[in-house]
Write an enzyme that holds these catalytic residues in place. Structure first.
Site, PDB file in Angstrom:
ATOM      1  N   HIS A 320      -9.397  20.969 -21.495  1.00  0.00           N
ATOM      2  CA  HIS A 320      -9.081  20.474 -20.144  1.00  0.00           C
ATOM      3  C   HIS A 320     -10.328  19.960 -19.429  1.00  0.00           C
ATOM      4  O   HIS A 320     -11.394  20.565 -19.463  1.00  0.00           O
ATOM      5  CB  HIS A 320      -8.272  21.471 -19.316  1.00  0.00           C
ATOM      6  CG  HIS A 320      -8.990  22.725 -18.900  1.00  0.00           C
ATOM      7  ND1 HIS A 320      -9.776  22.801 -17.782  1.00  0.00           N
ATOM      8  CD2 HIS A 320      -9.005  23.960 -19.440  1.00  0.00           C
ATOM      9  CE1 HIS A 320     -10.236  24.032 -17.648  1.00  0.00           C
ATOM     10  NE2 HIS A 320      -9.796  24.761 -18.653  1.00  0.00           N
ATOM     11  N   GLU A 366      -5.763  21.892 -15.410  1.00  0.00           N
ATOM     12  CA  GLU A 366      -5.352  23.167 -16.007  1.00  0.00           C
ATOM     13  C   GLU A 366      -5.608  24.319 -15.044  1.00  0.00           C
ATOM     14  O   GLU A 366      -4.789  25.213 -14.883  1.00  0.00           O
ATOM     15  CB  GLU A 366      -6.128  23.415 -17.316  1.00  0.00           C
ATOM     16  CG  GLU A 366      -5.644  24.633 -18.100  1.00  0.00           C
ATOM     17  CD  GLU A 366      -6.297  25.954 -17.714  1.00  0.00           C
ATOM     18  OE1 GLU A 366      -5.826  26.994 -18.168  1.00  0.00           O
ATOM     19  OE2 GLU A 366      -7.282  25.948 -16.940  1.00  0.00           O
TER      20      GLU A 366
HETATM   21 ZN   LIG Z   1     -10.222  26.814 -18.958  1.00  0.00          ZN
END
Ligand SMILES: [Zn+2]
Length: 497
Positions: A320, A366
């Site tokens: 991410h 995320e």
């Molecule tokens: Zn992470």
């Protein structure tokens, strides 16, 4: 609505769901089922006798060895990560740096010859404001003095009044202690959840489980506090460092429950508050002025290394791109993005073109709820059957000992030839896990076999979500080992029969 015994399904870091499961079940120990680590000579012999054959040809296994060795000799992942963290910096969802990172990753991936797409997603846009805490009264105070409390706002937190609030501090170690308090005991007060991070558990390699035991208070604390009428909630930082450095991370609110301001205090300050409140009344002045702006437009970066026989079939390699804002998001999760980017770069350098498409994804947001991943699941719902595997690296960049896999136990057996290649870098373990990564959890749920490197987690949570999550924490050799896992496994899945 949440009661004290429950945990919130909050999303704030990879594996939080596992963490929540562990916490719910009251389990502290290792929750995964360990399988062959690595296969014993006896197993290998038995397999031969039984006629067990590798799914990959000698030539394919040799290609995996080339990828592994090239990954170990490469500067690529390390230098990409250096730029992402040092030059672009922290990448809070919705921020200008996050946007810059999107454009930069896309440009870097175009250089490999991959087909690059930016896929739009609406993401939260929370910005940190002033964050200060000081004790204004406590037993033994010298006249006209205050005492500083080191803290940081939790992600998503609402603000206190601009001038701050002053209230008495009440300390509990856990949900049970909260519920043992007389009715009205926390009304109008600042409630601290002083649940320590289990450093001994982390020291044995179970950092994730230690995190799981603490992070439930960060997630659900403000709801529990507000339910009992608290004016604000503090949590002891969910991490193991002893440097008086607070750990941020996402918190949660529930519909119908008043949103109250929430911050993490350092472990040291949590201990101080506990000790002083035992002696008498402790008053604190707390000022938090974060803002939640309207959701922003952002993107997942998708880079396809096209398959030669089945380009429509996809293996995802991912990390991410967003990070918290206190540090520069090197271990969480710039490293995961860098090793995913390296997978495509290594294939370019070695002119490797597997049968299926290897898709690098740099996920957005995320940390604040995996909005990027949720959008991907919507946009690609009809193509899930063509997703043959998904990898995510989001537990730092320390030495990996092998691969977590979610799926049937047979999958582990099938992967053994691949782990024999990874044995060369000390990463031959195969561990069956219920989940492998927050952003690929949707795919796991849809039955896509999913995987993650098993990174050494003994030190990860010392730096995780703190100002010390910076590039200097990255050991190049270890980062390259992680790149090797992503590239070897990504290729193995993409070129499997
Ligand atoms: Zn992470």
């Amino acid at each position: 609505m949440l009661t004290s015994g429950m945990v919130s399904p909050q999303k704030c870091c990879r594996f939080i769901t596992i963490a929540a499961v562990i916490a719910t079940a009251g389990m502290k120990g290792f929750a995964f089922q360990q399988t062959q680590t690595p296969p014993s000579i006896l197993d290998r012999l038995n397999e031969r006798i039984a006629g067990g054959k590798s799914a990959w040809s000698d030539e394919q296994l040799h290609t995996m060895e080339r990828l592994r060795d090239r990954a170990m000799a490469s500067d690529y992942a390390y230098e990409e990560l250096r730029h992402l963290t040092n030059n672009i910096g922290p990448r809070l969802s919705g921020s200008p740096q996050a946007q810059k990172a999107v454009e930069w990753v896309a440009e870097e991936m175009r250089k490999t010859g991959a087909e690059v797409t930016l896929e739009k997603a609406k993401v939260p846009h929370w910005v940190r404001g002033t964050e200060t805490g000081e004790l204004t009264d406590w037993p033994g105070r010298a006249a006209r003095t205050t005492q500083k409390i080191v803290l940081t706002a939790l992600g998503g937190s609402v603000a206190t009044a601009t001038e701050g609030i002053t209230a008495e501090v009440v300390v509990v170690d856990n949900w049970k202690e909260l519920h043992a308090l007389p009715a009205g005991a926390v009304k109008g007060k600042i409630l601290l959840f002083n649940h320590p991070f289990d450093k001994e558990l982390a020291a044995t390699g179970h950092g994730l489980e230690a995190y799981g035991g603490s992070v439930v208070y960060r997630g659900a604390g403000p709801i529990a506090g507000a339910t009992d009428g608290a004016a604000a909630v503090l949590v002891r930082s969910a991490g193991g460092g002893d440097y008086r450095s607070p750990h941020t991370g996402m918190t949660e609110y529930a519909q119908g429950v008043t949103k109250i301001a929430a911050a993490a205090v350092t472990a040291e300050d949590a201990e101080l508050l506990k000790a002083l409140t035992r002696e008498g009344r402790v008053m604190m002045h707390l000022t938090l002025t974060p803002q939640t702006l309207p959701d922003a437009d952002s993107y997942n970066v998708i880079a396809d290394w096209k398959g030669t026989e089945h380009p429509e079939q996809v293996v995802v390699v991912s990390g991410h791109l967003d990070s918290w804002d206190l540090g520069t998001g090197a271990i969480d999760d710039g490293a995961g993005v860098a090793v995913s980017m390296a997978t495509l770069e290594l294939m370019k350098e070695l002119s490797i073109h597997p049968k299926r498409t290897v898709r690098m994804i740099a996920w957005m947001s995320e940390e604040e709820g995996s909005e990027g991943a949720a959008q991907y699941m919507k946009d690609h719902a009809a193509e899930m059957r063509n997703h043959v595997g998904a990898l995510e690296s989001d537990l730092g960049a320390d030495h990996p000992t092998g691969i977590y896999y979610a799926g049937k136990a047979d999958l582990g057996r099938w992967l053994r030839p691949v782990t024999q290649v990874l044995d060369g870098i000390g990463a031959a373990s195969l561990v069956n896990a219920p989940e492998t990564g927050e952003d690929i959890a949707g795919m796991t749920e849809k039955g896509v076999p999913s995987f993650a490197p098993i990174q050494d987690s003994r030190f990860y949570f010392n730096y995780h979500h703190t100002a010390a999550d910076t590039f200097d924490k990255i050991e190049k050799k270890h980062l390259n080992e992680n790149a090797a896992i992503m590239a070897v496994l990504g290729y193995a899945l993409a070129d499997a029969p």
